[in-house]
Design a protein around this motif. Structure first.
Motif, PDB file in Angstrom:
ATOM      1  N   PRO A   1      -2.557   8.068   0.155  1.00 23.97           N
ATOM      2  CA  PRO A   1      -2.123   8.095  -1.247  1.00 23.97           C
ATOM      3  C   PRO A   1      -0.942   9.021  -1.509  1.00 23.97           C
ATOM      4  N   THR A   2      -0.811  10.097  -0.745  1.00 29.82           N
ATOM      5  CA  THR A   2       0.351  10.970  -0.945  1.00 29.82           C
ATOM      6  C   THR A   2       1.632  10.224  -0.572  1.00 29.82           C
ATOM      7  N   ARG A   3       1.583   9.510   0.508  1.00 30.98           N
ATOM      8  CA  ARG A   3       2.771   8.761   0.929  1.00 30.98           C
ATOM      9  C   ARG A   3       3.100   7.665  -0.078  1.00 30.98           C
ATOM     10  N   ARG A   4       2.054   7.051  -0.643  1.00 27.28           N
ATOM     11  CA  ARG A   4       2.321   6.024  -1.662  1.00 27.28           C
ATOM     12  C   ARG A   4       2.988   6.662  -2.878  1.00 27.28           C
ATOM     13  N   ALA A   5       2.551   7.855  -3.227  1.00 25.67           N
ATOM     14  CA  ALA A   5       3.150   8.543  -4.368  1.00 25.67           C
ATOM     15  C   ALA A   5       4.599   8.911  -4.071  1.00 25.67           C
ATOM     16  N   ILE A   6       4.872   9.321  -2.836  1.00 28.14           N
ATOM     17  CA  ILE A   6       6.256   9.637  -2.434  1.00 28.14           C
ATOM     18  C   ILE A   6       7.130   8.397  -2.589  1.00 28.14           C
ATOM     19  N   LEU A   7       6.617   7.269  -2.142  1.00 35.04           N
ATOM     20  CA  LEU A   7       7.383   6.021  -2.245  1.00 35.04           C
ATOM     21  C   LEU A   7       7.619   5.645  -3.707  1.00 35.04           C
ATOM     22  N   ALA A   8       6.591   5.842  -4.533  1.00 32.89           N
ATOM     23  CA  ALA A   8       6.748   5.533  -5.959  1.00 32.89           C
ATOM     24  C   ALA A   8       7.851   6.396  -6.563  1.00 32.89           C
ATOM     25  N   ARG A   9       7.911   7.666  -6.171  1.00 35.42           N
ATOM     26  CA  ARG A   9       8.937   8.571  -6.681  1.00 35.42           C
ATOM     27  C   ARG A   9      10.320   8.133  -6.196  1.00 35.42           C
ATOM     28  N   LEU A  10      10.412   7.764  -4.917  1.00 31.75           N
ATOM     29  CA  LEU A  10      11.699   7.371  -4.342  1.00 31.75           C
ATOM     30  C   LEU A  10      12.183   6.025  -4.880  1.00 31.75           C
ATOM     31  N   ALA A  11      11.243   5.229  -5.358  1.00 31.07           N
ATOM     32  CA  ALA A  11      11.629   3.941  -5.950  1.00 31.07           C
ATOM     33  C   ALA A  11      12.472   4.173  -7.204  1.00 31.07           C
ATOM     34  N   GLU A  12      12.346   5.375  -7.773  1.00 27.72           N
ATOM     35  CA  GLU A  12      13.120   5.716  -8.970  1.00 27.72           C
ATOM     36  C   GLU A  12      14.466   6.312  -8.635  1.00 27.72           C
TER      37      GLU A  12
ATOM     38  N   GLU B   1      -2.946   1.900 -10.708  1.00 30.63           N
ATOM     39  CA  GLU B   1      -1.805   2.470  -9.975  1.00 30.63           C
ATOM     40  C   GLU B   1      -2.113   2.572  -8.482  1.00 30.63           C
ATOM     41  N   VAL B   2      -3.296   3.080  -8.180  1.00 33.94           N
ATOM     42  CA  VAL B   2      -3.635   3.238  -6.772  1.00 33.94           C
ATOM     43  C   VAL B   2      -3.766   1.874  -6.110  1.00 33.94           C
ATOM     44  N   ARG B   3      -4.403   0.950  -6.814  1.00 33.03           N
ATOM     45  CA  ARG B   3      -4.575  -0.381  -6.258  1.00 33.03           C
ATOM     46  C   ARG B   3      -3.220  -1.035  -5.985  1.00 33.03           C
ATOM     47  N   ASP B   4      -2.315  -0.865  -6.815  1.00 35.10           N
ATOM     48  CA  ASP B   4      -1.025  -1.541  -6.683  1.00 35.10           C
ATOM     49  C   ASP B   4      -0.026  -0.823  -5.780  1.00 35.10           C
ATOM     50  N   MET B   5      -0.433   0.317  -5.227  1.00 39.89           N
ATOM     51  CA  MET B   5       0.430   1.057  -4.309  1.00 39.89           C
ATOM     52  C   MET B   5       1.711   1.471  -4.988  1.00 39.89           C
ATOM     53  N   ALA B   6       2.816   1.304  -4.339  1.00 40.84           N
ATOM     54  CA  ALA B   6       4.088   1.741  -4.898  1.00 40.84           C
ATOM     55  C   ALA B   6       4.720   0.668  -5.758  1.00 40.84           C
ATOM     56  N   ALA B   7       3.945  -0.348  -6.064  1.00 43.59           N
ATOM     57  CA  ALA B   7       4.534  -1.467  -6.792  1.00 43.59           C
ATOM     58  C   ALA B   7       4.917  -1.099  -8.207  1.00 43.59           C
ATOM     59  N   LYS B   8       6.103  -1.487  -8.601  1.00 42.03           N
ATOM     60  CA  LYS B   8       6.516  -1.319  -9.986  1.00 42.03           C
ATOM     61  C   LYS B   8       6.065  -2.538 -10.779  1.00 42.03           C
ATOM     62  N   SER B   9       6.111  -3.689 -10.111  1.00 40.57           N
ATOM     63  CA  SER B   9       5.807  -4.929 -10.821  1.00 40.57           C
ATOM     64  C   SER B   9       4.321  -5.067 -11.112  1.00 40.57           C
TER      65      SER B   9
END
Lengths: 159, 118
Positions: free
Chosen positions: B19-30, A133-141
């Motif tokens: 990493p916090t910002r990446r987590a925020i983006l992951a949440r907003l992607a939803e 998860e961390v490696r892939d960043m915000a990627a869903k794919s």
């Protein structure tokens, strides 16, 4: 003519990113450039208005490093810091990359190796993240395809 | 050769190197969310989260709604959900750095020759 010194960056497995790059210089010099603050400050992350605010390296097992940059125009800050686990000059070193925020436990581990052949040195940086998860960043794919790409830098070819 | 939008990639890289910002983006992607909803999973104060949101907004990765009451956050730049966009920004960082290093190594070799003429 000079060899094309292309940067290769690949995602490997579930949690790694591997960078390779060849330099037209002996191993000791390339190693020094990566470990001496007075040299690091002259190339690492320096461009487009980014300047070093802090560059500290305590090069020994257990020693810490800290890099901090600032881009004034956009008011952006960037920091990497961590601890050396092993140092084997001039062949390589292993260091951690600590995440500043409490969200992710653990840290990334960077393994640098310098290999010299015919006066040129190939650097390999292997970064292992604590999770896919961390490696892939915000990627869903994600990277299930095992992305592998080599990038040729046209600038270098045309020089 | 002038790279297009290297400044945007810089901003992208700086924004998602955290990493916090990446987590925020992951949440907003939803789906979009308010600042309180975003702050909830972290042991972090609202001003701290707002600081992160400002960096993301400056990098053009999120937008804030104009509704005075709620100001919901919305992810922008759908390509960010594509891992290769992050890799591109990361690669740009290293490529530019290594080009600088090429020049520095040339200087170091020249200095060495000057100090040790054969």
């Amino acid at each position: 003519m000079s060899v094309t010194h292309a940067l290769t960056l690949i995602a490997r497995g579930e949690d790694e990113i591997v960078i390779t790059r060849t330099f037209n210089a002996p191993k000791q010099m390339v190693f020094d450039a990566h470990t001496k603050p007075e040299l690091l400050r002259r190339w690492f992350g320096v461009r487009n208005g980014w300047t070093f605010v802090k560059c500290e390296v305590d090069l020994r097992a257990g020693g810490a490093y800290c890099y901090r940059w600032r881009q004034e125009a956009k008011g952006l800050d960037l920091q990497f810091r961590g601890v050396f686990r092993e140092v084997t000059p001039p062949d390589g070193f292993v260091c951690t990359e600590i995440f500043e925020e409490p969200f992710h436990a653990g840290e990334a581990v960077n393994t640098y190796s310098f290999v010299e052949e015919n006066g040129e040195t190939t650097l390999t940086i292997c970064t292992r993240y604590p999770s896919k998860e961390v490696r892939d960043m915000a990627a869903k794919s994600g990277m299930e395809c095992g992305l592998e790409e080599s990038y040729q830098n046209l600038d270098e070819v045309l020089q | 050769m002038v790279m297009q939008s290297t400044s945007q990639l810089d901003a992208t890289f700086a924004a998602i190197a955290d990493p916090t910002r990446r987590a925020i983006l992951a949440r907003l992607a939803e789906g979009e969310a308010s600042v309180n909803e975003l702050a909830a999973p972290f042991a972090m104060s609202q001003p701290a989260i707002s600081k992160h949101l400002k960096v993301l907004e400056l990098a053009g990765l999120i937008s804030r709604g104009r509704d005075a009451q709620r100001r919901p956050c919305r992810i922008e730049a759908q390509p960010l959900a594509d891992a290769s966009k992050w890799l591109e920004a990361y690669r740009e960082f290293w490529e530019a750095s290594f080009q600088n290093l090429d020049s520095l190594l040339d200087e170091m070799k020249t200095e060495k020759k000057v100090r040790n003429p054969k």
